[in-house]
Design an enzyme around this catalytic site. Structure first.
Site, PDB file in Angstrom:
ATOM      1  N   GLN A  22      -6.865  -2.402   1.063  1.00  0.00           N
ATOM      2  CA  GLN A  22      -5.911  -1.504   1.749  1.00  0.00           C
ATOM      3  C   GLN A  22      -5.005  -2.287   2.684  1.00  0.00           C
ATOM      4  O   GLN A  22      -5.471  -3.129   3.454  1.00  0.00           O
ATOM      5  CB  GLN A  22      -6.696  -0.433   2.539  1.00  0.00           C
ATOM      6  CG  GLN A  22      -5.798   0.624   3.155  1.00  0.00           C
ATOM      7  CD  GLN A  22      -6.578   1.738   3.859  1.00  0.00           C
ATOM      8  OE1 GLN A  22      -7.780   1.624   4.083  1.00  0.00           O
ATOM      9  NE2 GLN A  22      -5.883   2.800   4.215  1.00  0.00           N
ATOM     10  N   HIS A  73      -2.385   5.777  -5.197  1.00  0.00           N
ATOM     11  CA  HIS A  73      -1.333   5.258  -6.078  1.00  0.00           C
ATOM     12  C   HIS A  73      -1.432   5.997  -7.414  1.00  0.00           C
ATOM     13  O   HIS A  73      -2.531   6.109  -7.970  1.00  0.00           O
ATOM     14  CB  HIS A  73      -1.549   3.773  -6.361  1.00  0.00           C
ATOM     15  CG  HIS A  73      -1.512   2.887  -5.155  1.00  0.00           C
ATOM     16  ND1 HIS A  73      -0.432   2.088  -4.845  1.00  0.00           N
ATOM     17  CD2 HIS A  73      -2.429   2.656  -4.186  1.00  0.00           C
ATOM     18  CE1 HIS A  73      -0.692   1.400  -3.740  1.00  0.00           C
ATOM     19  NE2 HIS A  73      -1.901   1.725  -3.322  1.00  0.00           N
ATOM     20  N   HIS A  94      -3.970   7.034   1.068  1.00  0.00           N
ATOM     21  CA  HIS A  94      -2.987   7.226  -0.005  1.00  0.00           C
ATOM     22  C   HIS A  94      -3.585   6.913  -1.363  1.00  0.00           C
ATOM     23  O   HIS A  94      -4.472   6.085  -1.484  1.00  0.00           O
ATOM     24  CB  HIS A  94      -1.726   6.393   0.230  1.00  0.00           C
ATOM     25  CG  HIS A  94      -1.973   4.916   0.382  1.00  0.00           C
ATOM     26  ND1 HIS A  94      -2.388   4.355   1.564  1.00  0.00           N
ATOM     27  CD2 HIS A  94      -1.873   3.900  -0.498  1.00  0.00           C
ATOM     28  CE1 HIS A  94      -2.521   3.048   1.414  1.00  0.00           C
ATOM     29  NE2 HIS A  94      -2.234   2.740   0.160  1.00  0.00           N
ATOM     30  N   ASP A 151       6.702   4.357  -4.323  1.00  0.00           N
ATOM     31  CA  ASP A 151       6.261   3.093  -3.722  1.00  0.00           C
ATOM     32  C   ASP A 151       7.456   2.126  -3.773  1.00  0.00           C
ATOM     33  O   ASP A 151       8.102   1.984  -4.813  1.00  0.00           O
ATOM     34  CB  ASP A 151       5.073   2.539  -4.514  1.00  0.00           C
ATOM     35  CG  ASP A 151       4.357   1.427  -3.774  1.00  0.00           C
ATOM     36  OD1 ASP A 151       3.145   1.570  -3.535  1.00  0.00           O
ATOM     37  OD2 ASP A 151       5.012   0.399  -3.452  1.00  0.00           O
TER      38      ASP A 151
HETATM   39  P1  5GP Z   1      -2.360  -0.384  -0.226  1.00  0.00           P
HETATM   40  O1  5GP Z   1      -2.541  -0.087   1.240  1.00  0.00           O
HETATM   41  O2  5GP Z   1      -2.961   0.669  -1.115  1.00  0.00           O
HETATM   42  O3  5GP Z   1      -2.842  -1.754  -0.611  1.00  0.00           O
HETATM   43  O4  5GP Z   1      -0.833  -0.429  -0.553  1.00  0.00           O
HETATM   44  C1  5GP Z   1       0.181   0.115   0.237  1.00  0.00           C
HETATM   45  C2  5GP Z   1       1.355   0.419  -0.661  1.00  0.00           C
HETATM   46  O5  5GP Z   1       2.387   0.904   0.153  1.00  0.00           O
HETATM   47  C3  5GP Z   1       1.902  -0.775  -1.438  1.00  0.00           C
HETATM   48  O6  5GP Z   1       1.917  -0.472  -2.816  1.00  0.00           O
HETATM   49  C4  5GP Z   1       3.300  -0.982  -0.870  1.00  0.00           C
HETATM   50  O7  5GP Z   1       4.214  -1.350  -1.864  1.00  0.00           O
HETATM   51  C5  5GP Z   1       3.621   0.390  -0.315  1.00  0.00           C
HETATM   52  N1  5GP Z   1       4.499   0.356   0.848  1.00  0.00           N
HETATM   53  C6  5GP Z   1       4.370  -0.456   1.949  1.00  0.00           C
HETATM   54  N2  5GP Z   1       5.339  -0.190   2.845  1.00  0.00           N
HETATM   55  C7  5GP Z   1       6.073   0.825   2.317  1.00  0.00           C
HETATM   56  C8  5GP Z   1       7.216   1.545   2.803  1.00  0.00           C
HETATM   57  O8  5GP Z   1       7.761   1.306   3.882  1.00  0.00           O
HETATM   58  N3  5GP Z   1       7.717   2.507   1.979  1.00  0.00           N
HETATM   59  C9  5GP Z   1       7.146   2.818   0.764  1.00  0.00           C
HETATM   60  N4  5GP Z   1       7.715   3.792   0.046  1.00  0.00           N
HETATM   61  N5  5GP Z   1       6.069   2.158   0.291  1.00  0.00           N
HETATM   62  C10 5GP Z   1       5.542   1.176   1.057  1.00  0.00           C
END
Ligand code: 5GP
Length: 137
Positions: free
Chosen positions: A96, A104, A102, A33
């Site tokens: 989300q 974590h 995904h 992440d």
């Molecule tokens: P969620 O959708 O579960 O709230 O979080 C999305 C996760 O994706 C976040 O923890 C954010 O830091 C991560 N994230 C967002 N954009 C990117 C990216 O371009 N590359 C990576 N490796 N992680 C990302």
């Protein structure tokens, strides 16, 4: 809600956006992440489209969870952690932000809280953490 094939994780899967890869098998892909809430915070995704848990197939969910378990062991070993937190959010109201399923995976130490969200990693540090996890796999 439908799956957007241009979401950022779909672009990572297609190689259009770089990622710090940790592991892959036939069905899943794992990468760091970029805004880690703990050292070793990584993301497990299916290689096939699913917006989140709500539209995923049982096979996609099973494949992801098998990889989540594998990564849980690896991040605990790599960071000498005492536990692991697994988070998975569904739709904006559920927290989300990226609409490709995904999980974590976050190694945890007693008494150490998760960092606040939204803080970009130092990429050299991220790479060194990724190396530790790959070595632990
Ligand atoms: P969620 O959708 O579960 O709230 O979080 C999305 C996760 O994706 C976040 O923890 C954010 O830091 C991560 N994230 C967002 N954009 C990117 C990216 O371009 N590359 C990576 N490796 N992680 C990302």
């Amino acid at each position: 809600m439908s799956y957007d094939p241009e979401n950022i994780f779909a672009k990572i899967l297609k190689g259009e956006i770089p990622s710090e890869k940790l592991y892959e098998d036939e069905d899943t892909y794992v990468f760091m992440d970029i805004m880690p809430r703990a050292d070793g915070h990584c993301l497990v995704i299916p290689k096939t489209p699913a917006r989140n848990m709500l539209d995923a197939t049982p096979d996609q969910l099973a494949a992801c969870l098998a990889t989540v378990q594998k990564m849980g062991h690896a991040v605990m070993k790599a960071f000498d952690a005492e536990g692991v937190t697994v988070q998975q959010f569904n739709e904006a109201a559920g927290g989300q932000e990226v609409f490709h399923l995904h999980y974590h995976v976050l190694p945890r130490h007693k008494g150490l809280s998760l960092r606040a969200p939204g803080q970009m990693a130092d990429f050299d540090v991220l790479k060194s953490h990724a190396e530790k996890i790959r070595a632990a796999l």
